[in-house]
Design a protein around this motif. Structure first.
Motif, PDB file in Angstrom:
ATOM      1  N   ALA A 125      -9.375  37.159 -25.895  1.00 15.57           N
ATOM      2  CA  ALA A 125      -8.040  36.770 -25.413  1.00 15.57           C
ATOM      3  C   ALA A 125      -8.132  36.022 -24.085  1.00 15.57           C
ATOM      4  CB  ALA A 125      -7.159  38.008 -25.263  1.00 15.57           C
ATOM      5  N   ARG A 174       2.776  31.836 -20.687  1.00 14.24           N
ATOM      6  CA  ARG A 174       1.379  31.418 -20.774  1.00 14.24           C
ATOM      7  C   ARG A 174       0.516  32.662 -20.990  1.00 14.24           C
ATOM      8  NH1 ARG A 174      -1.091  26.870 -18.166  1.00 14.24           N
ATOM      9  NH2 ARG A 174      -2.990  27.512 -17.118  1.00 14.24           N
ATOM     10  N   LEU A 175      -0.559  32.537 -21.719  1.00 14.30           N
ATOM     11  CA  LEU A 175      -1.463  33.688 -21.882  1.00 14.30           C
ATOM     12  C   LEU A 175      -2.324  33.806 -20.626  1.00 14.30           C
ATOM     13  CD1 LEU A 175      -2.749  35.995 -23.448  1.00 14.30           C
ATOM     14  CD2 LEU A 175      -4.153  34.336 -24.673  1.00 14.30           C
ATOM     15  N   THR A 176      -1.992  34.790 -19.794  1.00 11.23           N
ATOM     16  CA  THR A 176      -2.752  35.047 -18.568  1.00 11.23           C
ATOM     17  C   THR A 176      -3.289  36.474 -18.648  1.00 11.23           C
ATOM     18  OG1 THR A 176      -0.839  35.995 -17.450  1.00 11.23           O
ATOM     19  CG2 THR A 176      -1.155  33.606 -17.208  1.00 11.23           C
ATOM     20  N   PRO A 231      -0.094  36.535 -34.156  1.00  8.47           N
ATOM     21  CA  PRO A 231      -0.153  35.798 -32.892  1.00  8.47           C
ATOM     22  C   PRO A 231      -0.343  34.303 -33.133  1.00  8.47           C
ATOM     23  CG  PRO A 231      -2.074  37.261 -33.162  1.00  8.47           C
ATOM     24  CD  PRO A 231      -1.339  37.246 -34.464  1.00  8.47           C
ATOM     25  N   THR A 250      -0.255  38.688 -18.476  1.00  6.09           N
ATOM     26  CA  THR A 250       0.531  38.717 -19.726  1.00  6.09           C
ATOM     27  C   THR A 250      -0.158  39.594 -20.760  1.00  6.09           C
ATOM     28  OG1 THR A 250       0.809  36.351 -19.329  1.00  6.09           O
ATOM     29  CG2 THR A 250       1.745  37.219 -21.349  1.00  6.09           C
ATOM     30  N   LEU A 251      -1.483  39.465 -20.833  1.00  6.13           N
ATOM     31  CA  LEU A 251      -2.206  40.277 -21.821  1.00  6.13           C
ATOM     32  C   LEU A 251      -2.027  41.762 -21.504  1.00  6.13           C
ATOM     33  CD1 LEU A 251      -4.145  40.241 -24.313  1.00  6.13           C
ATOM     34  CD2 LEU A 251      -5.983  40.660 -22.660  1.00  6.13           C
ATOM     35  N   PHE A 279       3.322  31.533 -26.988  1.00  9.56           N
ATOM     36  CA  PHE A 279       3.350  31.168 -25.564  1.00  9.56           C
ATOM     37  C   PHE A 279       3.949  29.774 -25.399  1.00  9.56           C
ATOM     38  CE2 PHE A 279       0.118  34.264 -26.364  1.00  9.56           C
ATOM     39  CZ  PHE A 279       0.384  35.217 -25.381  1.00  9.56           C
ATOM     40  N   ASP A 304      -1.647  32.109 -31.333  1.00  5.70           N
ATOM     41  CA  ASP A 304      -2.562  31.764 -30.262  1.00  5.70           C
ATOM     42  C   ASP A 304      -3.962  32.159 -30.712  1.00  5.70           C
ATOM     43  OD1 ASP A 304      -2.333  31.437 -26.852  1.00  5.70           O
ATOM     44  OD2 ASP A 304      -4.222  31.996 -27.803  1.00  5.70           O
ATOM     45  N   TYR A 318      -6.625  32.487 -29.130  1.00  2.35           N
ATOM     46  CA  TYR A 318      -7.303  33.453 -28.270  1.00  2.35           C
ATOM     47  C   TYR A 318      -6.963  34.896 -28.651  1.00  2.35           C
ATOM     48  CZ  TYR A 318      -8.806  29.853 -24.897  1.00  2.35           C
ATOM     49  OH  TYR A 318      -9.411  28.789 -24.284  1.00  2.35           O
ATOM     50  N   LEU A 319      -5.857  35.082 -29.350  1.00  2.00           N
ATOM     51  CA  LEU A 319      -5.465  36.453 -29.740  1.00  2.00           C
ATOM     52  C   LEU A 319      -5.951  36.804 -31.146  1.00  2.00           C
ATOM     53  CD1 LEU A 319      -1.875  36.909 -28.240  1.00  2.00           C
ATOM     54  CD2 LEU A 319      -4.054  37.721 -27.344  1.00  2.00           C
TER      55      LEU A 319
END
Ligand code: F6P
Length: 549
Positions: free
Chosen positions: A166, A467-469, A336, A472-473, A405, A338, A340-341
């Protein structure tokens, strides 16, 4: 709560309410209230939750809040934050919230302030992570560490691997980070195949340090490393451990100064923000790790203080109960949008199904309603070209959680808009569908019309963040942790034990010596298991050299 949940007045009212309103289509609900999309939404800890596409109205929400009240949710939340032993079958506190509490907080367990201990371990992690990242920590031959391999399973793997994937965007790119969990030798062999042991650090993660898969892999990894490095004394520079079991760690040969501890009040599946997250910290750096903890903490505080009606994790949990027990959905998809997820659904599977896959209440009675739904999912848009057909047109109802996101981390032309257009379109299509008239009006051949009708009325939540930060995660994970807790409170079960993994483990120990073809041990299983083992014995290859100790 004592007695049967179905006899609670709030449960009865919800049941009656579903009987009378359950057929109302989301088309009607949205037509009746132009503000619905904005009204049934909440913001907390940087996350926006739109829950308007559920089959609910104001009465449903009121009744669900009433159910939470009758099940004592508010008191149970306070009990968890106080450190009460709410894991009753194991007589333990449940304090993953302490892992992200600021140093100024005090949480006492048996008279000891656990926040002080948490921060002491965090400081040791920071200094170790910094020394690996900067190249100060050298391997046995004096080379810097370029590869980190996390060995663990369940919560000691799924959290770390999910978080690494992530937050890969924030990771130090000259470090290779890999994860080995499966006792299948292929996992370790493939993870180490192209690596130089001189530059490789293993983090052996196991809360108990007795887990067969992890210890087997750790011993095999040690043999691989010692084989290349030529000396047992190399272990100290290439192996560190994360565990609650200092004695077993020492027995393995890892010195206490290379062990990072945690506590029995952290459940395995709730541990990715403890020292179990050491690989995450090495990958993304201590500052990003701290930002992730702050995200967790913001959601914790929201869960602890917000009234149930405006409490995002409580509401998500109550909606899960509604969809599971009243609407009758047996599974939930987490989708998701995204890349990254990509491991987030796998992580949530353990979190929800190991926590709430229970058939007995805390009081020891059999539950009389369904508990945890089966959770599954894949990143969008890949799932669209695979199983979304069933989501839209299958006979089963599958509530979905969409996660997206507003800003992508890797801008590439208009690809982020394309991705998000798909997310918005999917939840819209699931909710509103397409009628036979609409399909016919498009000029569809009459015989194809039934095939192209989308009934709609399929519930979903959408979770959006800017945004995925790391923060946020953290907030997102805490959201699901507390939603799972909420569901467990409603069903009256212990969400923090995992007795269901025991029987298989015990039986495997019994079967293992029987697999040796030369073994004289008579097979005393059922006819199916006996036949399978006999076939395996005939076809297996003898073990080259057992590494297990
Ligand atoms: O699968 C059972 C389980 O106990 C999980 O709850 C846990 O995350 C996993 O095994 C690994 O346990 P450990 O960290 O003790 O090796």
């Amino acid at each position: 709560m004592t007695g049967s949940i179905v006899s609670l007045p709030a449960w009865q009212s919800l049941s009656d309410h579903y009987q009378t309103t359950g057929d109302t289509h989301l088309r009607e609900l949205f037509a009746a209230d132009a503000q619905r999309g904005g009204r049934y939404a909440l913001e907390a800890a940087g996350l926006y939750l739109d829950y308007s596409k559920n089959r609910i109205d104001d009465t449903t929400l009121k009744l669900l809040a009433g159910l939470a009240h009758e099940c004592g949710l508010a008191e149970r939340i306070q009990a968890m934050f106080r450190g009460d032993a709410i894991n009753t079958t194991e007589k333990r506190s449940v304090l993953h919230i302490a892992l992200r509490a600021p140093a100024t907080e005090r949480i006492l367990v048996d008279g000891i302030d656990v926040v002080v201990e948490v921060h002491a371990v965090l400081e040791r992690m920071v200094s170790f992570a910094d020394s690996v990242r900067s190249g100060q920590w050298l391997g046995h031959t004096g080379k810097r560490i370029r590869n980190v391999i996390n060995i663990g399973i369940g919560g000691s793997d799924l959290g770390p691997v999910m978080a690494y994937e992530a937050l890969r965007h924030y990771s130090q790119r000259d470090l290779t980070v890999r994860f080995v969990s499966n006792v299948d030798g292929t996992d370790l062999v493939e993870a180490t195949r192209d690596l130089d042991a001189c530059e490789t650090l293993f983090i052996v993660c196991s809360k108990t340090f007795t887990t067969q898969e992890t210890l087997t892999n750790a011993h095999a990894a040690r043999a691989w490393a010692v084989g290349q490095l030529g000396s047992d004394s190399a272990v100290g520079r290439h192996f560190v451990a994360v565990s609650t079991n200092a004695q077993a760690v020492a027995q393995f040969g890892i010195a206490t100064e290379n062990m990072f501890g945690f506590w029995d009040w952290v459940g395995g599946r709730y541990s990715m923000d403890s020292a179990i997250g050491l690989s995450t910290m090495i990958a993304i750096g201590p500052q990003h790790f701290r930002e992730m903890l702050a995200g967790f903490h913001t959601m914790d505080e929201h869960f602890r203080h917000a009234p149930i009606e405006q409490n995002m994790p409580a509401l998500l949990g109550l909606l899960a109960v509604w969809n599971n027990n009243f609407v009758g959905a047996a599974t939930t998809a987490v989708l998701p949008y995204d890349q990254y997820l990509k491991r987030f659904p796998a992580y949530l599977q353990q979190l929800t199904m190991e926590s709430n896959g229970k058939h007995v209440t805390q009081g020891g009675q059999r539950v009389d309603v369904e508990t945890a739904p089966i959770l599954w999912g894949e990143p969008g848009t890949n799932g669209q070209h695979s199983f979304y057909q069933l989501l839209h047109l299958g006979t089963r109802l599958v509530p979905c959680d969409f996660i997206g996101f507003c800003q992508g981390l890797n801008p590439l032309g208009d690809q982020h808009d394309l991705l998000m257009a798909n997310l918005f379109a999917q939840s819209e299509a699931l909710a509103f569908g397409k009628t036979a008239q609409e399909v016919a009006a498009e000029g569809t051949a009459p015989e194809l019309v039934p095939h192209r009708v989308f009934d709609g009325n399929r519930p979903s939540n959408t979770i959006l963040a800017e945004r995925l930060t790391p923060a946020t995660l953290g907030a997102l994970i805490a959201l699901y942790e507390h939603s799972v807790f909420t569901q467990g409170v409603i069903w009256g079960i212990d969400s923090f034990d995992q007795w269901g993994v025991e029987l298989g483990k015990v039986l495997a120990q019994r079967v293992l010596p029987e697999l040796d073809g030369a073994s004289e041990v008579p097979l005393g299983h059922d006819s199916s298991t006996n036949t399978l083992i006999e076939r395996y014995r005939r076809q297996r290859r003898p073990n080259p050299k057992a590494i297990r100790t």
